[in-house]
Design a protein around this motif. Structure first.
Motif, short mmCIF file in Angstrom:
data_model
loop_
_atom_site.label_atom_id
_atom_site.label_comp_id
_atom_site.label_asym_id
_atom_site.label_seq_id
_atom_site.Cartn_x
_atom_site.Cartn_y
_atom_site.Cartn_z
N MET A 195 0.86 -1.49 0.10
CA MET A 195 -0.12 0.22 -0.46
C MET A 195 0.88 1.71 0.10
SD MET A 195 -2.76 -1.25 2.66
CE MET A 195 -4.27 -0.27 1.55
N LYS A 196 0.87 1.45 -0.73
CA LYS A 196 2.24 2.46 -1.36
C LYS A 196 3.87 3.08 -0.68
CE LYS A 196 -0.57 6.04 -2.88
NZ LYS A 196 -1.03 7.60 -2.83
N ASP A 197 3.71 3.32 0.44
CA ASP A 197 5.27 3.51 1.31
C ASP A 197 5.48 2.19 2.80
OD1 ASP A 197 6.38 4.58 -0.24
OD2 ASP A 197 5.64 6.82 1.08
N TYR A 198 3.71 1.52 2.47
CA TYR A 198 3.44 1.00 3.43
C TYR A 198 2.93 -0.72 3.09
CZ TYR A 198 2.45 4.98 6.94
OH TYR A 198 1.51 5.79 7.56
N VAL A 199 2.51 -1.42 4.73
CA VAL A 199 2.39 -2.71 4.05
C VAL A 199 1.03 -3.65 4.67
CG1 VAL A 199 4.60 -4.19 3.07
CG2 VAL A 199 4.09 -4.11 5.08
N ARG A 200 0.40 -4.50 3.93
CA ARG A 200 -0.88 -4.30 5.55
C ARG A 200 -0.39 -5.82 5.44
NH1 ARG A 200 -5.41 -2.46 7.10
NH2 ARG A 200 -5.62 -0.64 5.23
#
Length: 243
Positions: free
Chosen positions: A163-168
């Motif tokens: 998720m762009k600069d994040y991960v779930r």
């Protein structure tokens, strides 16, 4: 990076043309020109072949029959004058399908796909993952989420979503959002247990419930398989004797 390849075709002129194209690409290493499927099978079993340019309509053994007979398959680019084999070829997870007469521009496009797959494979198998787990044997990691450092067991992870600069991080009971891109997050996971299958998804191999042509099922959710990653996934499963 050198890509070891062979060309298989029962037409001498087609082999000559393929040789000329291959020799114009400096990272392609032509191992052999072979005019029949039986000799090609024997050659592949005895040498490290990354890529096969394979004609379909050949005497004695067709390209499709040859491909079906191989348990461990290199990457395959079909080279043929017949359009009607395209669907069957992609069902066999070939990398590309070139219609004769083949232009050099179209040849390069197919070779670019191969390069991308091999680079992705090398990354997923640890060539860019050598920092995976600084302490061998770890079965968990801590991630920053919700103003705390949360413990995540590797065995609990179903899949990871970019998720762009994040991960779930999806588990059977939770979904955890943390600041990290998917490429760097994968470096923290055991490379033999997790694999990227799409620009936005990586999955735990042992959590796969079913595999479809363009998706796989994990925990009741359909996860897309990207074209770039398809051969990597199927080759890995074949090499481990899982399909």
């Amino acid at each position: 990076m050198k890509i070891n390849c062979i060309a298989v075709d029962d037409e001498p002129l087609a082999l000559k043309k393929m040789k000329q194209y291959i020799e114009r690409v400096d990272y392609l290493n032509l191992l052999a020109l072979i005019d029949n499927g039986v000799d090609a099978i024997n050659f592949i079993k005895q040498h490290k072949v990354d890529l096969v340019f394979l004609d379909i309509q050949m005497n004695d053994l067709t390209g499709i029959e040859m491909l079906e007979s191989l348990s461990l398959k290199p990457l395959i680019i079909f080279t043929t004058a017949y359009e009607n084999y395209a669907l069957q070829g992609y069902e066999l997870n070939i990398t590309d399908y070139l219609l004769k007469p083949i232009s050099f521009k179209r040849f390069l496009k197919a070779v670019d796909k191969v390069t991308e797959i091999i680079q992705t494979t090398n990354s997923a198998q640890g060539i860019e993952h050598n920092e995976t787990s600084e302490t061998p044997g770890n079965e968990y990691l801590f991630v920053k989420a919700n103003n705390k450092m949360q413990k995540v067991s590797f065995d609990a992870i179903l899949y990871i979503e970019a998720m762009k600069d994040y991960v779930r991080i999806w588990t059977s009971t939770d979904k955890i959002l943390t600041l990290c891109n998917i490429k760097n997050f994968l470096k923290k996971l055991p490379a033999d247990r997790f694999i990227r299958i799409h620009k936005s998804y990586a999955i735990a191999l042992d959590k796969i419930d079913a595999i479809k042509q363009k998706h796989l099922e994990i925990g009741g959710k359909d996860i897309p398989i990207g074209n770039t990653y398809r051969n990597l996934l199927f080759n890995l499963l074949r090499n481990r004797g899982l399909i």
